[in-house]
Each structure stands twice: as structure tokens, then as C-alpha cells.
Motif scaffolding. Structure first.
Motif, PDB file in Angstrom:
ATOM      1  N   THR A  41       0.838  -2.798  10.583  1.00  0.00           N
ATOM      2  CA  THR A  41      -0.292  -3.668  10.938  1.00  0.00           C
ATOM      3  C   THR A  41      -0.570  -4.705   9.848  1.00  0.00           C
ATOM      4  O   THR A  41      -1.435  -5.564  10.021  1.00  0.00           O
ATOM      5  CB  THR A  41      -1.579  -2.853  11.183  1.00  0.00           C
ATOM      6  N   GLY A  42       0.130  -4.599   8.715  1.00  0.00           N
ATOM      7  CA  GLY A  42      -0.090  -5.522   7.605  1.00  0.00           C
ATOM      8  C   GLY A  42      -1.071  -5.027   6.569  1.00  0.00           C
ATOM      9  O   GLY A  42      -1.365  -5.723   5.608  1.00  0.00           O
ATOM     10  N   ALA A  43      -1.563  -3.800   6.737  1.00  0.00           N
ATOM     11  CA  ALA A  43      -2.516  -3.230   5.780  1.00  0.00           C
ATOM     12  C   ALA A  43      -1.773  -2.607   4.601  1.00  0.00           C
ATOM     13  O   ALA A  43      -0.763  -1.916   4.788  1.00  0.00           O
ATOM     14  CB  ALA A  43      -3.382  -2.172   6.460  1.00  0.00           C
ATOM     15  N   LEU A  44      -2.273  -2.843   3.387  1.00  0.00           N
ATOM     16  CA  LEU A  44      -1.681  -2.214   2.207  1.00  0.00           C
ATOM     17  C   LEU A  44      -1.761  -0.698   2.335  1.00  0.00           C
ATOM     18  O   LEU A  44      -2.780  -0.167   2.794  1.00  0.00           O
ATOM     19  CB  LEU A  44      -2.416  -2.652   0.939  1.00  0.00           C
ATOM     20  N   VAL A  45      -0.704  -0.010   1.930  1.00  0.00           N
ATOM     21  CA  VAL A  45      -0.675   1.449   2.057  1.00  0.00           C
ATOM     22  C   VAL A  45      -1.433   2.154   0.933  1.00  0.00           C
ATOM     23  O   VAL A  45      -1.754   3.330   1.052  1.00  0.00           O
ATOM     24  CB  VAL A  45       0.779   1.975   2.123  1.00  0.00           C
ATOM     25  N   SER A  46      -1.697   1.424  -0.155  1.00  0.00           N
ATOM     26  CA  SER A  46      -2.375   2.024  -1.305  1.00  0.00           C
ATOM     27  C   SER A  46      -2.794   0.904  -2.248  1.00  0.00           C
ATOM     28  O   SER A  46      -2.156  -0.151  -2.271  1.00  0.00           O
ATOM     29  CB  SER A  46      -1.421   2.978  -2.035  1.00  0.00           C
ATOM     30  N   PRO A  47      -3.794   1.142  -3.082  1.00  0.00           N
ATOM     31  CA  PRO A  47      -4.123   0.161  -4.114  1.00  0.00           C
ATOM     32  C   PRO A  47      -3.224   0.308  -5.348  1.00  0.00           C
ATOM     33  O   PRO A  47      -3.304  -0.503  -6.268  1.00  0.00           O
ATOM     34  CB  PRO A  47      -5.582   0.475  -4.452  1.00  0.00           C
ATOM     35  N   GLU A  48      -2.367   1.346  -5.365  1.00  0.00           N
ATOM     36  CA  GLU A  48      -1.515   1.634  -6.521  1.00  0.00           C
ATOM     37  C   GLU A  48      -0.097   1.138  -6.289  1.00  0.00           C
ATOM     38  O   GLU A  48       0.419   1.152  -5.172  1.00  0.00           O
ATOM     39  CB  GLU A  48      -1.519   3.129  -6.807  1.00  0.00           C
ATOM     40  N   VAL A  49       0.579   0.745  -7.375  1.00  0.00           N
ATOM     41  CA  VAL A  49       1.898   0.126  -7.274  1.00  0.00           C
ATOM     42  C   VAL A  49       2.992   1.104  -6.846  1.00  0.00           C
ATOM     43  O   VAL A  49       3.915   0.708  -6.134  1.00  0.00           O
ATOM     44  CB  VAL A  49       2.283  -0.606  -8.584  1.00  0.00           C
ATOM     45  N   GLY A  50       2.928   2.363  -7.241  1.00  0.00           N
ATOM     46  CA  GLY A  50       3.974   3.318  -6.866  1.00  0.00           C
ATOM     47  C   GLY A  50       4.121   3.452  -5.356  1.00  0.00           C
ATOM     48  O   GLY A  50       5.210   3.238  -4.811  1.00  0.00           O
TER      49      GLY A  50
END
Length: 132
Positions: A41-50
Motif C-alpha cells: 500500500t506504500g506504507a513504511l513497514v517500520s520507523p527503523e532502518v533494519g
């Protein structure tokens, strides 16, 4: 015929990357646009880089597969990492899947001030070659 990866004498030798790639005539070239750590959907899966890095690589695999390619067909990787992100965590999430015995692909990594997707900390793109 397959792509030939070279690590010429006089340049640093690394198990993580080669310096030169020679693609055989008649190969199809696949250009992979930048992939971020977003879901369908284009939503980031996490605020963390890993987790973003892992998802960006998963997205790259899906995109490559659409062209009939796999990670093994990649000639060069381009990895952009936001300057605020932990580089070790980013590469730690993707390096095991990018590693290749003996003839690793070319790689370019850059720290950047920001990426086009708000909140994105990594973007991965590539060039692959499919032998005739």
C-alpha cells in the motif's frame, strides 16, 4: 555465457564487492528502480532502518522476478541510506542475501540527506543481466 566479475590487481580486494563486471553480448539488461521499505500500500513497514532494509530487498526480489531475474542476476547494487540511519543495521539486514561466493556483484553505497518517501531510511536499486 555469464557475467564476469573482476577484482583487478592494484585495487582493494573485498568479499563484498567486485570492481568490474563484463556482461556478455546479447544479454538482456534489467534496471531495477529504487525500492523502499514499504508494503504493497506504500506504507513504511517500520520507523527503523533494519526492517526497512529487509523489506526494500524483498521488494527488489519481487520486482526482479517480474523481469525473470533473481538476486544472482544482479550486476550492480545501489544502496542509499539516510544520514540519520545506522549503516551497520541497514547492511546487517541485507548483506547475507547479497553475498556471493567468489564473484560478488558491484556495489555503490551512499549516505544521503533524505529520500523521496517521507520517513524512508533506505532505498535499493540495481542493474541485472540475463544471459542469452
Amino acid at each position: 555465457m555469464s557475467v564476469t566479475f573482476l577484482q583487478p590487481d592494484g585495487l582493494v580486494r573485498s568479499p563484498a564487492f567486485s570492481h568490474v563486471a563484463v556482461v556478455p553480448p546479447g544479454s538482456a539488461t534489467v534496471y531495477l528502480g529504487g525500492q523502499n521499505g514499504v508494503d504493497a500500500t506504500g506504507a513504511l513497514v517500520s520507523p527503523e532502518v533494519g526492517p526497512q532494509a529487509a523489506r526494500a530487498l524483498d521488494n527488489a526480489k519481487v520486482a526482479l522476478a517480474a523481469a525473470g531475474a533473481t538476486l544472482d542476476d544482479v550486476v550492480q547494487w545501489f544502496v542509499l541510506i539516510d544520514a540519520s540511519a545506522d549503516v551497520g543495521a541497514a547492511y546487517g539486514a541485507i548483506a547475507p542475501q547479497l553475498a556471493r561466493e567468489g564473484a560478488p556483484p558491484l556495489a555503490t553505497g551512499s549516505r544521503v540527506a533524505g529520500l523521496g518517501v517521507p520517513g524512508a531510511l533506505i532505498e535499493i536499486s540495481a542493474i541485472a543481466a540475463l544471459a542469452p
